[in-house]
Scaffold this motif. Sequence first.
Motif, PDB file in Angstrom:
ATOM      1  N   TYR A  13     -12.979  37.661 -28.202  1.00  0.00           N
ATOM      2  CA  TYR A  13     -13.332  38.140 -26.858  1.00  0.00           C
ATOM      3  C   TYR A  13     -14.257  37.153 -26.155  1.00  0.00           C
ATOM      4  CZ  TYR A  13     -15.748  40.768 -23.229  1.00  0.00           C
ATOM      5  OH  TYR A  13     -16.313  41.148 -22.026  1.00  0.00           O
ATOM      6  N   MET A  20     -11.968  32.594 -19.302  1.00  0.00           N
ATOM      7  CA  MET A  20     -11.733  33.270 -18.022  1.00  0.00           C
ATOM      8  C   MET A  20     -12.777  32.825 -16.997  1.00  0.00           C
ATOM      9  SD  MET A  20      -9.487  35.345 -16.732  1.00  0.00           S
ATOM     10  CE  MET A  20      -8.680  36.573 -17.731  1.00  0.00           C
ATOM     11  N   TYR A 168      -5.162  36.962  -1.900  1.00  0.00           N
ATOM     12  CA  TYR A 168      -6.363  37.301  -2.652  1.00  0.00           C
ATOM     13  C   TYR A 168      -7.119  38.411  -1.916  1.00  0.00           C
ATOM     14  CZ  TYR A 168     -10.833  36.822  -4.969  1.00  0.00           C
ATOM     15  OH  TYR A 168     -11.986  37.081  -5.667  1.00  0.00           O
ATOM     16  N   ASP A 173      -3.747  37.951 -13.324  1.00  0.00           N
ATOM     17  CA  ASP A 173      -4.526  37.014 -14.128  1.00  0.00           C
ATOM     18  C   ASP A 173      -3.695  36.621 -15.344  1.00  0.00           C
ATOM     19  OD1 ASP A 173      -6.759  37.478 -12.368  1.00  0.00           O
ATOM     20  OD2 ASP A 173      -6.862  39.446 -13.322  1.00  0.00           O
ATOM     21  N   PRO A 187      -7.435  32.857 -14.032  1.00  0.00           N
ATOM     22  CA  PRO A 187      -7.607  34.026 -13.171  1.00  0.00           C
ATOM     23  C   PRO A 187      -6.944  33.782 -11.819  1.00  0.00           C
ATOM     24  CG  PRO A 187      -9.660  32.806 -13.409  1.00  0.00           C
ATOM     25  CD  PRO A 187      -8.683  32.188 -14.351  1.00  0.00           C
TER      26      PRO A 187
ATOM     27  N   GLU B  17     -12.832  48.929 -23.804  1.00  0.00           N
ATOM     28  CA  GLU B  17     -12.723  49.343 -22.398  1.00  0.00           C
ATOM     29  C   GLU B  17     -13.686  48.531 -21.526  1.00  0.00           C
ATOM     30  OE1 GLU B  17     -13.276  51.759 -18.792  1.00  0.00           O
ATOM     31  OE2 GLU B  17     -14.823  51.526 -20.300  1.00  0.00           O
ATOM     32  N   ILE B  18     -14.894  48.331 -22.004  1.00  0.00           N
ATOM     33  CA  ILE B  18     -15.877  47.549 -21.244  1.00  0.00           C
ATOM     34  C   ILE B  18     -15.408  46.093 -21.151  1.00  0.00           C
ATOM     35  CG2 ILE B  18     -18.280  46.742 -21.191  1.00  0.00           C
ATOM     36  CD1 ILE B  18     -18.941  49.376 -22.782  1.00  0.00           C
ATOM     37  N   ARG B  19     -14.831  45.599 -22.241  1.00  0.00           N
ATOM     38  CA  ARG B  19     -14.358  44.203 -22.247  1.00  0.00           C
ATOM     39  C   ARG B  19     -13.227  43.995 -21.250  1.00  0.00           C
ATOM     40  NH1 ARG B  19     -14.576  43.591 -28.846  1.00  0.00           N
ATOM     41  NH2 ARG B  19     -16.798  43.098 -28.935  1.00  0.00           N
ATOM     42  N   ARG B  20     -12.312  44.956 -21.172  1.00  0.00           N
ATOM     43  CA  ARG B  20     -11.205  44.820 -20.205  1.00  0.00           C
ATOM     44  C   ARG B  20     -11.758  44.788 -18.783  1.00  0.00           C
ATOM     45  NH1 ARG B  20      -7.931  48.771 -23.494  1.00  0.00           N
ATOM     46  NH2 ARG B  20      -8.965  50.340 -22.235  1.00  0.00           N
ATOM     47  N   THR B  22     -14.730  43.862 -17.870  1.00  0.00           N
ATOM     48  CA  THR B  22     -15.482  42.616 -17.678  1.00  0.00           C
ATOM     49  C   THR B  22     -14.546  41.456 -17.354  1.00  0.00           C
ATOM     50  OG1 THR B  22     -17.067  43.444 -19.301  1.00  0.00           O
ATOM     51  CG2 THR B  22     -17.238  41.121 -18.726  1.00  0.00           C
ATOM     52  N   LEU B  23     -13.417  41.376 -18.058  1.00  0.00           N
ATOM     53  CA  LEU B  23     -12.472  40.276 -17.803  1.00  0.00           C
ATOM     54  C   LEU B  23     -11.939  40.351 -16.371  1.00  0.00           C
ATOM     55  CD1 LEU B  23     -10.512  40.083 -21.181  1.00  0.00           C
ATOM     56  CD2 LEU B  23     -12.190  38.460 -20.308  1.00  0.00           C
ATOM     57  N   LYS B  24     -11.652  41.572 -15.896  1.00  0.00           N
ATOM     58  CA  LYS B  24     -11.187  41.718 -14.506  1.00  0.00           C
ATOM     59  C   LYS B  24     -12.307  41.342 -13.536  1.00  0.00           C
ATOM     60  CE  LYS B  24      -6.884  42.875 -14.726  1.00  0.00           C
ATOM     61  NZ  LYS B  24      -5.888  41.877 -14.324  1.00  0.00           N
ATOM     62  N   ILE B  26     -14.648  39.155 -13.980  1.00  0.00           N
ATOM     63  CA  ILE B  26     -14.782  37.694 -13.938  1.00  0.00           C
ATOM     64  C   ILE B  26     -13.652  37.097 -13.079  1.00  0.00           C
ATOM     65  CG2 ILE B  26     -14.786  35.565 -15.320  1.00  0.00           C
ATOM     66  CD1 ILE B  26     -15.888  37.302 -17.660  1.00  0.00           C
ATOM     67  N   ALA B  27     -12.475  37.726 -13.172  1.00  0.00           N
ATOM     68  CA  ALA B  27     -11.316  37.207 -12.436  1.00  0.00           C
ATOM     69  C   ALA B  27     -11.418  37.467 -10.926  1.00  0.00           C
ATOM     70  CB  ALA B  27     -10.036  37.822 -12.990  1.00  0.00           C
ATOM     71  N   ILE B  28     -12.207  38.477 -10.533  1.00  0.00           N
ATOM     72  CA  ILE B  28     -12.364  38.784  -9.105  1.00  0.00           C
ATOM     73  C   ILE B  28     -13.864  38.725  -8.780  1.00  0.00           C
ATOM     74  CG2 ILE B  28     -11.627  40.351  -7.245  1.00  0.00           C
ATOM     75  CD1 ILE B  28      -9.934  41.852  -9.401  1.00  0.00           C
ATOM     76  N   VAL B  33     -15.896  46.396 -10.528  1.00  0.00           N
ATOM     77  CA  VAL B  33     -14.855  47.038 -11.334  1.00  0.00           C
ATOM     78  C   VAL B  33     -15.417  48.331 -11.925  1.00  0.00           C
ATOM     79  CG1 VAL B  33     -13.314  46.777 -13.318  1.00  0.00           C
ATOM     80  CG2 VAL B  33     -13.888  44.782 -11.935  1.00  0.00           C
TER      81      VAL B  33
END
Lengths: 198, 281
Positions: A13, A20, A168, A173, A187, B17-20, B22-24, B26-28, B33
């Motif tokens: 992770y 990411m 956007y 992603d 991303p 769930e928190i990790r998912r 967090t990844l979103k 970072i992507a936006i 989120v």
Amino acid sequence: MKLDMVHDIQRVYRKVVDCMSKPGHINNICEEASRIDLDIDFYNSTVVLMLMLLDPEVSFKIFSINEDKITKLVNQLTYAKAETVENANFIFVLRDTEEANIGKAFERGYEGSLIDPHSSATIIIESGSITKDKDLILSGPGIKDKNYVTIDLPHNWIEKRSLKNTEYPLGVDTIIVDGDSNLLCLPRTTEILKQVVK
Amino acid sequence: MTTRYNFAFFDEGSKREIRRATLKAIAIPGYQVPFASREMPIARGWGTGGLQLTLSLVGKEDVIKIIDQGSDESVNAVNIKKLVTKTTGIQETHNTTEATIIQSRHRIPEIPLKEGQILVLQVPIPEPLRYVEPSEYITKRLHADKEYSGAWLMLFEQIMKYGNMSTGADHPVSVNERYVMAPSPIPRFDNGKMNSSNALILLGAGREKKIYAIPPYTKVVSLAFEDYPFEVESFEDKRCRICGGKAVFMDELIDEKTGEKYYQCNDSSYCLEKLKSELSA
């Protein structure tokens, strides 16, 4: 040796977070992937990503010549629900699938809504080797100036991805893994240009 | 270490769930989120958002630093630190450079962060439009439409009332030219440190159930008008009474015996490190 569901997954992770947040940065998850002892025809690193991301709260779609068999396996491993490409939270495009399916994943994957852009799909693609060679030029948040990578995939995915990410914050992603368990994230904010050799 | 809890307190499903989310996040960059904020053994509003992010990130190799308004040793920081270290067995530090994860309430450390470090900020109110619009349903739509008149109006009204933008902390910022974001109640002095930061910045609001992020090297601009530029707190001519430091964020204190005003570095570990290096020189 067995994959440690707490510590190995945590290490992977953090590598995904690192990738990411720095698009184009390559991390390797070979050590963790080598601990997968399943008899499968796709990358061990993809299984690790599945275990990291999937659970009964989310859905997935598999693109592979063995789609049915792998979908059943993933469902048994994670309890995540199989869905159509349009509705899946995570789309896995495996190495053995037809080239056209990479484009299909980008075309049909859910791009989210302006109110909930986070509900968009994440596409995980198995590729040939990922290297720091200067084939693609990356720019955007997370990149200091420019980043360079080469990803061994048929090139039309770049146009499809760019089309998907035009408006956007809507977009998908992408996480790309290769056979050596190298990992790269793109991303929706990352702009990709192809290096032109004159 | 023997503990009755899973590593890092949470069950693996909660972490996932928190990790998912967090990844979103970072992507936006700058987009809030939603996530299923868990019940924690500390009260909501005491750093549960930051704590949940930290616990979902932390691994055996990490070294953690937790600060509360610049102090490594205030009650909130110590409590959170104890919870993290007791459920993980990891090393803690006061040294900003040594830490891999820095959880902070209301400050960004004075020592510049490095690439690879993660700064986790605790956020009480993540919605920059909340002062002008109480409905979450509506603010989500305002973000969707990039309709930030409310934030601008808030600053404009401050100028009308007080002659300047009077945001003491939490001055709204624009992230990647798209989302207006609450930077958490950091002083205006720290807003600039978010722009093109070397480190990943994650922000967690436990009570409001939101996670958002600023990836490294992302454009972060504090909202301001052409004729009323953004200004940070000025500590010109001020020196820290303990270490002699200047050009850092300082606390203004009153000497109880003499009644005199004096200044002291707000970032206590920066102050101690500076003092130590001067003494050893």
